[in-house]
Design a protein around this motif. Structure first.
Motif, mmCIF file in Angstrom:
data_model
loop_
_atom_site.group_PDB
_atom_site.id
_atom_site.type_symbol
_atom_site.label_atom_id
_atom_site.label_comp_id
_atom_site.label_asym_id
_atom_site.label_seq_id
_atom_site.Cartn_x
_atom_site.Cartn_y
_atom_site.Cartn_z
ATOM 1 N N UNK A 8 13.571 37.586 -31.546
ATOM 2 C CA UNK A 8 14.339 38.745 -31.075
ATOM 3 C C UNK A 8 15.837 38.514 -31.300
ATOM 4 N N UNK A 10 17.185 36.573 -33.562
ATOM 5 C CA UNK A 10 17.462 36.662 -35.008
ATOM 6 C C UNK A 10 17.556 38.121 -35.447
ATOM 7 N N UNK A 11 16.675 38.942 -34.902
ATOM 8 C CA UNK A 11 16.728 40.370 -35.243
ATOM 9 C C UNK A 11 18.013 41.004 -34.716
ATOM 10 N N UNK A 12 18.405 40.597 -33.513
ATOM 11 C CA UNK A 12 19.667 41.107 -32.951
ATOM 12 C C UNK A 12 20.813 40.742 -33.884
ATOM 13 N N UNK A 14 20.789 40.109 -37.109
ATOM 14 C CA UNK A 14 20.760 40.850 -38.371
ATOM 15 C C UNK A 14 21.227 42.294 -38.159
ATOM 16 N N UNK A 15 20.710 42.898 -37.102
ATOM 17 C CA UNK A 15 21.028 44.300 -36.859
ATOM 18 C C UNK A 15 22.506 44.475 -36.485
ATOM 19 N N UNK A 16 22.990 43.617 -35.602
ATOM 20 C CA UNK A 16 24.383 43.764 -35.149
ATOM 21 C C UNK A 16 25.350 43.410 -36.274
ATOM 22 N N UNK A 18 24.892 43.955 -39.446
ATOM 23 C CA UNK A 18 24.957 45.125 -40.317
ATOM 24 C C UNK A 18 25.753 46.252 -39.650
ATOM 25 N N UNK A 19 25.511 46.411 -38.355
ATOM 26 C CA UNK A 19 26.260 47.420 -37.598
ATOM 27 C C UNK A 19 27.765 47.119 -37.670
ATOM 28 N N UNK A 48 23.244 51.828 -30.923
ATOM 29 C CA UNK A 48 22.562 50.626 -31.426
ATOM 30 C C UNK A 48 22.027 49.798 -30.250
ATOM 31 N N UNK A 49 22.574 50.031 -29.079
ATOM 32 C CA UNK A 49 22.011 49.418 -27.872
ATOM 33 C C UNK A 49 22.703 48.160 -27.384
ATOM 34 N N UNK A 50 23.825 47.776 -28.003
ATOM 35 C CA UNK A 50 24.460 46.518 -27.588
ATOM 36 C C UNK A 50 25.116 46.601 -26.208
#
Lengths: 377, 262
Positions: A8, A10-12, A14-16, A18-19, A48-50
């Motif tokens: 989770x 690692x996904x955070x 990658x996503x953040x 890119x964001x 994005x939910x941060x």
């Protein structure tokens, strides 16, 4: 011992990342020039939910935890430390509400704070200083239906843009004489004062909050009367300090990225300067600081997630990483030579941002006091 | 609308500079570079999540076990379910053997209205898998789609061609492959990541989808790689001499001689 980040997290990352590269990076120049926080970024961070990383799902968050939050703050700060500090200070408000708020307060404030409809902040520091809590001058006088607040808070991040402010004021004397409140924007007697212009972290909304006979209803008392010290210490120690550590960590990563890129691109004597030992030593020093800081930060966040005491580790992470970021930024400027002092290159901004992070969230000296107490125990 | 999205993990294009080829097997050393979701497959996922309308989006991949990472990311983007075809029998598959495995899995999933793929993968770039899956399932396929809508039970698609665009109408079920113009893929949100953590990935073997060993992987692949090389791209140059007018005249004669101009 397993140092692998959970999937989770690692996904955070990658996503953040890119964001940050797609949404935050295009705003950096404007933030530097105007020294204003772009209000549209609050909504984007909500989407994005941060904003809700450490808020339970029942109140609109994802509750992915403090390690995920550390990585998210790091990734945003890698692109813009000003955006990073704004995010992490917002988390201080959501954490204080989650930890100490009543069900009604959580239901009222947390969902809009997670969605990005609202921005939040935590206002503790006063002109008398941030670390001397007992020396604060702000008062909250009990009246029939609540409290009347008077006083000034300074160096407050998200100052003008915040819709919900967690703050503390004196309701009595001594450590039990401080209480915490949540104050909404627009409350009569509450206003944002001067906007500060800082050396770095330009674009982070920093300034003063003023309470002048500000009537706050009783239901806005956060925790019990007299619990303000606990609210402040826990929020600063377990959320604010690691948040500043994450902000500094992002700056450090950016110093490393910029240095490596420049060293590989810039040629001197017919070859990239990365092949010169003088440059290699500087890159190695930045990398060493980055790795040491990263594991201090992740360990502190991991401790917090595990429910263990983490005050010393978060302070150590903040103290070490913020100083390391300054050293790394200086090295990064040196690697860039004259280019490093030009406003067109990011490293000058990284240096200015790193300097501001040293005092924000507790100075290195305060950090040493905390760490020394543990080290000598 | 039940939709299956076929997803392939590919080496992160931002790290291609460090990617090397194994001289013996002539395969990419994929372990050297972290994998990401094939970029066009992100468009396929976005389209599926946007068109789901109460149905289920299943993301399907035939890949080594590490692909669970990319499947988790697809779940975080909003897919409901993830299936990984993971079996040593699948190793070495060419595009046909890959399509055969995917088609078999789609049959097992059952009750599928649409199958979405990226138009091509960034590493192999054959554009073959989507159409082959359609052929094996016996359903129509629309390729390189740049816009897609559903009108009652009819699929309407737009696809860019060299000289313009083609509009299609087609019945369900169908296979659709997408170009990047079709949409802007969403990033996984934090709440999506939270949901993905509890969703998990289902693993199926070749036997689970009813494939015999001879039909899967290298054994089931008619394409056998013989060699990989970069063709020499040297061009023969010829210098003209003389005054500009004389050189221009000589150039015109040469172009006429080679029938470039009349």
């Amino acid at each position: 011992m397993d140092f692998t980040l959970p999937r989770e997290v690692r996904l955070v990352r990658r996503s953040v990342r890119e964001f940050a590269e797609e949404t935050v990076a295009p705003l950096v120049e404007r933030m530097e020039e105007r020294d204003e926080f772009p209000a549209e970024l609050v909504r984007a961070m909500g989407e994005i939910g941060v904003l809700g990383l450490i808020t339970p799902p029942e109140h609109g968050g994802s509750n992915l935890g403090h390690l995920a939050r550390m990585v998210a703050v790091e990734e945003v700060s890698r692109v813009s430390a000003a955006a990073g500090i704004s995010l992490q200070v917002h988390h201080m408000a959501t954490a204080a509400l989650s930890d100490f708020g009543s069900d009604a307060q959580k239901q009222k404030y947390l969902p809009p704070l997670c969605r990005g409809d609202w921005l939040g902040t935590c206002a503790i520091t006063e002109p008398t200083g941030g670390s001397d809590l007992l020396g604060m001058a702000s008062t909250a006088r009990p009246v029939a239906d609540g409290y009347v607040l008077n006083g000034r808070k300074c160096f407050i991040t998200n100052c003008h843009l915040s819709d919900a402010v967690v703050t503390v004021a004196k309701t009595g004397e001594g450590p039990k004489g401080i209480s915490a409140f949540v104050v909404e924007k627009g409350t009569p007697g509450f206003s944002a004062g001067r906007h500060e212009h800082k050396l770095g972290l330009r674009g982070a909304d920093t300034g003063e909050l003023v309470f002048r006979d500000c009537r706050v209803p009783r239901e806005n008392l956060l925790g019990n009367e007299g619990e303000g010290m606990a609210v402040a210490l826990r929020t600063i120690g377990e959320v604010g300090r690691p948040g500043m550590a994450g902000t500094s960590l992002g700056i450090l990563q950016a110093c490393y990225d910029e240095s490596v890129r420049f060293a590989k691109e810039r040629t001197l004597y017919g070859r990239p300067i990365a092949q010169l030992q003088a440059i290699q030593w500087s890159v190695a020093e930045i990398f060493a600081e980055l790795q040491a800081s990263r594991w201090l930060c992740y360990h502190a966040a991991w401790l917090k997630d595990s429910g263990a005491d983490c005050g010393v580790e978060t302070t150590l992470a903040k103290m070490y990483t913020s100083e390391a970021a300054v050293k790394a930024a200086q090295k990064a400027i040196e690697i860039h030579g004259a280019c490093g002092t030009m406003m067109e290159y990011a490293v000058q901004r990284l240096f200015r941002d790193a300097m501001v992070c040293v005092s924000a969230g507790g100075t290195t000296e305060i950090g040493k006091l905390v760490v020394a107490r543990a080290a000598l125990a | 609308m039940n939709i299956v999205v076929c997803m392939k993990p590919v080496p992160d294009p931002r790290r291609w500079g460090t990617l090397t080829l194994d001289a013996r097997t002539m395969l990419l050393r994929r372990e050297e570079v972290p994998a990401v979701i094939n970029p066009l497959d992100r468009n396929a996922i976005e389209q599926a999540v946007a068109m789901r309308a109460g149905g289920t989006v299943t993301v399907l991949s035939m890949a080594p076990p590490d692909a669970e990472e990319q499947l988790a990311e697809a779940l975080a983007m909003g897919c409901d379910r993830a299936i990984l075809l993971s079996d040593s029998a699948f190793a070495g598959a060419d595009s046909l053997a890959t399509a055969r495995a995917l088609a078999a899995a789609i049959r097992r999933i059952g009750d599928v209205d649409l199958v979405f793929c990226g138009a091509y993968s960034l590493d192999g770039s054959t554009s073959q898998v989507g159409p082959q899956v359609a052929e094996l399932l016996g359903v129509p396929d629309l390729t390189h789609v740049t816009a897609l809508g559903l009108d009652g039970g009819t699929l309407r698609a737009r696809s860019a061609t060299e000289g313009g665009e083609t509009l299609y109408e087609c019945d369900l079920p169908a296979v659709v492959t997408f170009d990047k113009e079709v949409n802007v893929p969403r990033l996984p949100s934090m709440t999506g990541i939270m949901r993905a953590a509890s969703a998990g990935v289902t693993r199926w073997t070749a036997a689970d989808v009813g494939l015999a060993p001879a039909e899967a992987g290298l054994a089931g692949s008619p394409t056998q790689m013989q060699n990989t090389f970069t063709p020499a791209a040297a061009r023969k140059g010829e210098m003209l001499e003389g005054s500009p007018a004389r050189m221009a005249a000589a150039l015109v004669e040469k172009l006429k001689g080679s029938r470039v101009i009349e």
